[in-house]
Write a protein that holds these residues in place. Structure first.
Motif, PDB file in Angstrom:
ATOM      1  N   PRO A  68       0.838  -1.200   0.000  1.00  0.00           N
ATOM      2  CA  PRO A  68       0.000   0.000   0.000  1.00  0.00           C
ATOM      3  C   PRO A  68       0.878   1.256   0.000  1.00  0.00           C
ATOM      4  CG  PRO A  68       0.000  -1.024   2.176  1.00  0.00           C
ATOM      5  CD  PRO A  68       0.709  -1.966   1.251  1.00  0.00           C
ATOM      6  N   SER A  69       0.377   2.320  -0.620  1.00  0.00           N
ATOM      7  CA  SER A  69       1.138   3.566  -0.718  1.00  0.00           C
ATOM      8  C   SER A  69       0.214   4.744  -0.443  1.00  0.00           C
ATOM      9  CB  SER A  69       1.795   3.701  -2.093  1.00  0.00           C
ATOM     10  OG  SER A  69       0.813   3.716  -3.109  1.00  0.00           O
ATOM     11  N   LEU A  70       0.825   5.935  -0.359  1.00  0.00           N
ATOM     12  CA  LEU A  70       0.077   7.130   0.034  1.00  0.00           C
ATOM     13  C   LEU A  70       0.706   8.343  -0.614  1.00  0.00           C
ATOM     14  CD1 LEU A  70      -2.226   8.039   2.013  1.00  0.00           C
ATOM     15  CD2 LEU A  70      -0.430   8.435   3.709  1.00  0.00           C
ATOM     16  N   LEU A  71      -0.142   9.322  -0.996  1.00  0.00           N
ATOM     17  CA  LEU A  71       0.359  10.587  -1.511  1.00  0.00           C
ATOM     18  C   LEU A  71       1.073  11.356  -0.411  1.00  0.00           C
ATOM     19  CD1 LEU A  71      -2.730  11.745  -3.628  1.00  0.00           C
ATOM     20  CD2 LEU A  71      -0.595  10.721  -4.464  1.00  0.00           C
ATOM     21  N   THR A  73       0.802  14.522   0.382  1.00  0.00           N
ATOM     22  CA  THR A  73      -0.055  15.476   1.085  1.00  0.00           C
ATOM     23  C   THR A  73      -1.478  14.960   1.137  1.00  0.00           C
ATOM     24  OG1 THR A  73       1.305  17.341   0.348  1.00  0.00           O
ATOM     25  CG2 THR A  73      -0.931  17.836   1.123  1.00  0.00           C
ATOM     26  N   ILE A  74      -2.008  14.820   2.348  1.00  0.00           N
ATOM     27  CA  ILE A  74      -3.399  14.428   2.566  1.00  0.00           C
ATOM     28  C   ILE A  74      -4.063  15.544   3.358  1.00  0.00           C
ATOM     29  CG2 ILE A  74      -4.966  12.745   3.560  1.00  0.00           C
ATOM     30  CD1 ILE A  74      -3.339  11.696   1.214  1.00  0.00           C
ATOM     31  N   CYS A  75      -5.148  16.070   2.828  1.00  0.00           N
ATOM     32  CA  CYS A  75      -5.832  17.199   3.445  1.00  0.00           C
ATOM     33  C   CYS A  75      -7.175  16.766   4.027  1.00  0.00           C
ATOM     34  CB  CYS A  75      -6.058  18.315   2.432  1.00  0.00           C
ATOM     35  SG  CYS A  75      -4.533  18.982   1.712  1.00  0.00           S
ATOM     36  N   GLN A  76      -7.621  17.518   5.027  1.00  0.00           N
ATOM     37  CA  GLN A  76      -8.962  17.299   5.548  1.00  0.00           C
ATOM     38  C   GLN A  76      -9.977  17.325   4.407  1.00  0.00           C
ATOM     39  OE1 GLN A  76      -8.802  20.516   8.617  1.00  0.00           O
ATOM     40  NE2 GLN A  76      -9.974  19.079   9.831  1.00  0.00           N
ATOM     41  N   GLY A  77     -10.888  16.339   4.422  1.00  0.00           N
ATOM     42  CA  GLY A  77     -11.917  16.282   3.402  1.00  0.00           C
ATOM     43  C   GLY A  77     -11.552  15.433   2.198  1.00  0.00           C
ATOM     44  N   ASP A  78     -10.271  15.067   2.054  1.00  0.00           N
ATOM     45  CA  ASP A  78      -9.861  14.200   0.952  1.00  0.00           C
ATOM     46  C   ASP A  78     -10.437  12.799   1.121  1.00  0.00           C
ATOM     47  OD1 ASP A  78      -8.433  16.211  -0.205  1.00  0.00           O
ATOM     48  OD2 ASP A  78      -6.454  15.445   0.340  1.00  0.00           O
ATOM     49  N   SER A  79     -10.405  12.015   0.046  1.00  0.00           N
ATOM     50  CA  SER A  79     -10.714  10.593   0.093  1.00  0.00           C
ATOM     51  C   SER A  79      -9.413   9.814  -0.113  1.00  0.00           C
ATOM     52  CB  SER A  79     -11.726  10.219  -0.987  1.00  0.00           C
ATOM     53  OG  SER A  79     -11.960   8.816  -0.988  1.00  0.00           O
ATOM     54  N   VAL A  80      -9.147   8.842   0.755  1.00  0.00           N
ATOM     55  CA  VAL A  80      -7.915   8.059   0.700  1.00  0.00           C
ATOM     56  C   VAL A  80      -8.256   6.574   0.610  1.00  0.00           C
ATOM     57  CG1 VAL A  80      -5.878   7.342   1.991  1.00  0.00           C
ATOM     58  CG2 VAL A  80      -6.524   9.746   1.940  1.00  0.00           C
ATOM     59  N   THR A  81      -7.565   5.866  -0.295  1.00  0.00           N
ATOM     60  CA  THR A  81      -7.733   4.420  -0.400  1.00  0.00           C
ATOM     61  C   THR A  81      -6.371   3.745  -0.376  1.00  0.00           C
ATOM     62  OG1 THR A  81      -9.777   4.616  -1.691  1.00  0.00           O
ATOM     63  CG2 THR A  81      -8.607   2.515  -1.805  1.00  0.00           C
ATOM     64  N   PHE A  82      -6.186   2.828   0.568  1.00  0.00           N
ATOM     65  CA  PHE A  82      -5.002   1.980   0.619  1.00  0.00           C
ATOM     66  C   PHE A  82      -5.329   0.670  -0.101  1.00  0.00           C
ATOM     67  CE2 PHE A  82      -4.811   4.419   4.633  1.00  0.00           C
ATOM     68  CZ  PHE A  82      -3.602   5.066   4.455  1.00  0.00           C
ATOM     69  N   VAL A  83      -4.390   0.188  -0.931  1.00  0.00           N
ATOM     70  CA  VAL A  83      -4.612  -1.040  -1.703  1.00  0.00           C
ATOM     71  C   VAL A  83      -3.406  -1.954  -1.545  1.00  0.00           C
ATOM     72  CG1 VAL A  83      -4.983  -2.023  -3.994  1.00  0.00           C
ATOM     73  CG2 VAL A  83      -6.065   0.152  -3.388  1.00  0.00           C
ATOM     74  N   VAL A  84      -3.666  -3.269  -1.379  1.00  0.00           N
ATOM     75  CA  VAL A  84      -2.606  -4.263  -1.329  1.00  0.00           C
ATOM     76  C   VAL A  84      -2.905  -5.347  -2.357  1.00  0.00           C
ATOM     77  CG1 VAL A  84      -3.746  -5.561   0.520  1.00  0.00           C
ATOM     78  CG2 VAL A  84      -1.294  -5.850   0.130  1.00  0.00           C
ATOM     79  N   GLN A  85      -1.859  -5.831  -3.035  1.00  0.00           N
ATOM     80  CA  GLN A  85      -1.980  -6.988  -3.915  1.00  0.00           C
ATOM     81  C   GLN A  85      -1.081  -8.081  -3.367  1.00  0.00           C
ATOM     82  OE1 GLN A  85      -1.232  -5.995  -8.009  1.00  0.00           O
ATOM     83  NE2 GLN A  85      -2.800  -4.414  -8.072  1.00  0.00           N
ATOM     84  N   ALA A  86      -1.602  -9.313  -3.355  1.00  0.00           N
ATOM     85  CA  ALA A  86      -0.852 -10.416  -2.755  1.00  0.00           C
ATOM     86  C   ALA A  86      -1.099 -11.694  -3.539  1.00  0.00           C
ATOM     87  CB  ALA A  86      -1.255 -10.597  -1.292  1.00  0.00           C
ATOM     88  N   SER A  87      -0.196 -12.652  -3.349  1.00  0.00           N
ATOM     89  CA  SER A  87      -0.346 -13.984  -3.943  1.00  0.00           C
ATOM     90  C   SER A  87      -0.278 -15.011  -2.834  1.00  0.00           C
ATOM     91  CB  SER A  87       0.755 -14.236  -4.984  1.00  0.00           C
ATOM     92  OG  SER A  87       2.040 -14.231  -4.367  1.00  0.00           O
ATOM     93  N   GLY A  88      -0.808 -16.210  -3.120  1.00  0.00           N
ATOM     94  CA  GLY A  88      -0.792 -17.293  -2.143  1.00  0.00           C
ATOM     95  C   GLY A  88      -2.062 -18.104  -2.258  1.00  0.00           C
ATOM     96  N   ASN A  89      -2.014 -19.337  -1.759  1.00  0.00           N
ATOM     97  CA  ASN A  89      -3.190 -20.173  -1.693  1.00  0.00           C
ATOM     98  C   ASN A  89      -3.023 -21.113  -0.504  1.00  0.00           C
ATOM     99  OD1 ASN A  89      -1.940 -22.839  -2.747  1.00  0.00           O
ATOM    100  ND2 ASN A  89      -1.406 -21.377  -4.355  1.00  0.00           N
ATOM    101  N   PRO A  90      -4.128 -21.495   0.140  1.00  0.00           N
ATOM    102  CA  PRO A  90      -5.513 -21.211  -0.237  1.00  0.00           C
ATOM    103  C   PRO A  90      -5.868 -19.725  -0.112  1.00  0.00           C
ATOM    104  CG  PRO A  90      -5.414 -22.187   1.945  1.00  0.00           C
ATOM    105  CD  PRO A  90      -4.025 -22.245   1.396  1.00  0.00           C
ATOM    106  N   VAL A  91      -7.168 -19.440  -0.203  1.00  0.00           N
ATOM    107  CA  VAL A  91      -7.647 -18.056  -0.251  1.00  0.00           C
ATOM    108  C   VAL A  91      -7.091 -17.245   0.918  1.00  0.00           C
ATOM    109  CG1 VAL A  91      -9.703 -16.604  -0.146  1.00  0.00           C
ATOM    110  CG2 VAL A  91      -9.743 -18.734  -1.463  1.00  0.00           C
TER     111      VAL A  91
END
Length: 297
Positions: A68-71, A73-91
């Protein structure tokens, strides 16, 4: 008579060197490269038989492919989304944490909308399946606040040639920027070059300075604005010597006190200062009208 029986194991259609007994053992630890189809060929001098194929599934613990990464500068009122991609099994199961406390986010992403100052802190995701657990890198989020004025400028009334200063005090994420403006009689706002501090100073107030109203705009990396209150700068009315003073009587007895009425003529203003002797003498009164009664001698 019976003949000897021979065995040969195969992986993905290729003979496995040395695998010539009725049992196939994979030594040295199973890896992802061992995943696939296996079968055994059994033969003697009379015939050859082939076993059913069996698929070996190699389960893998979670492995982070994209952190996950981040900009910056994050300001009040902004929308922020953290995302992770991973591999492995089982689910893989996902659990996001904020300041080491589990959140309600249990997917590959965590969204905060809108962001507030209370969201300042550390975030990471824990990935879990039947083969292990893996944490992402920790992301520290600092929420910058929108600037606001905590002290507004006020109207000023000063003497001609005196110093004057408008002041503002503000709060918000640093750095804060200030820009002062003046408004002419037509309502046009004019930028005041170089006036970029908390204070707007006049070293010697002149009548031309009173022709404008003044305000300040505050900004930082999150927001341009707000605007302060608009204020005025005025000069006290100037002292003027009256053209003449007339008494209602010219006959005064030295030994007998009496009241006389003095009337001033000429000049303009909202009050008259009366002095004994001369303008450099003792001030005896300030009146709103042009006449005064005094006791003499």
């Amino acid at each position: 008579s019976l003949t000897n029986i021979y065995y040969q194991w195969y992986f993905e259609g290729l003979a496995i060197s040395g695998a010539t007994i009725d049992t196939l053992t994979i030594t040295g630890g199973v890896t992802i490269a061992d995943m696939g189809y296996y079968y055994c060929s059994v033969y003697n001098s009379c015939d050859t038989l082939t076993s059913d194929s069996a698929f070996l599934t190699v389960n893998l613990g979670p492995s982070v492919v994209l952190e996950p990464s981040l900009l910056d500068t994050i300001c009040q009122g902004d929308s922020v989304t953290f995302v992770v991609q991973a591999s492995g099994n089982p689910v893989i199961q996902y659990q996001w944490f904020f300041n080491n406390v589990p959140t309600t986010a249990i997917d590959t992403f965590l969204t905060i909308n809108p962001v507030t100052f209370a969201n300042t802190g550390d975030y990471f995701c824990r990935l879990t399946n039947g083969c292990g657990t893996q944490n992402t890198d920790t992301i520290s989020m600092e929420v910058d606040t929108i600037p606001v004025f905590t002290q507004q400028p006020i109207d000023l009334l000063v003497c001609l040639n005196a110093t004057a200063e408008f002041n503002v005090v503000a709060y918000g994420s640093l750095p804060l920027s200030y820009q002062w403006y003046k408004i002419d009689n037509g309502g046009v706002s004019l930028t005041m070059p170089g006036e970029t501090g908390m204070n707007l100073q006049f070293s010697s107030v002149q009548p031309a300075d009173t022709a404008f109203n003044y305000f300040c705009i505050l900004s930082n990396q999150c927001f341009e604005g707000p605007s302060s209150d608009t204020v005025s700068l005025d000069i006290y009315p100037q002292l003027m010597v009256m053209d003449s003073i007339v008494s209602d009587t010219n006959n005064i007895c030295y030994t007998y006190p009496t009241y006389i009425r003095l009337t001033a003529f000429g000049g303009e203003g909202d009050s008259i200062r009366w002095y004994s002797g001369s303008c450099e003498g003792d001030q005896i009164a300030i009146t709103a009208d042009t006449s005064i009664s005094i006791l003499v001698p």
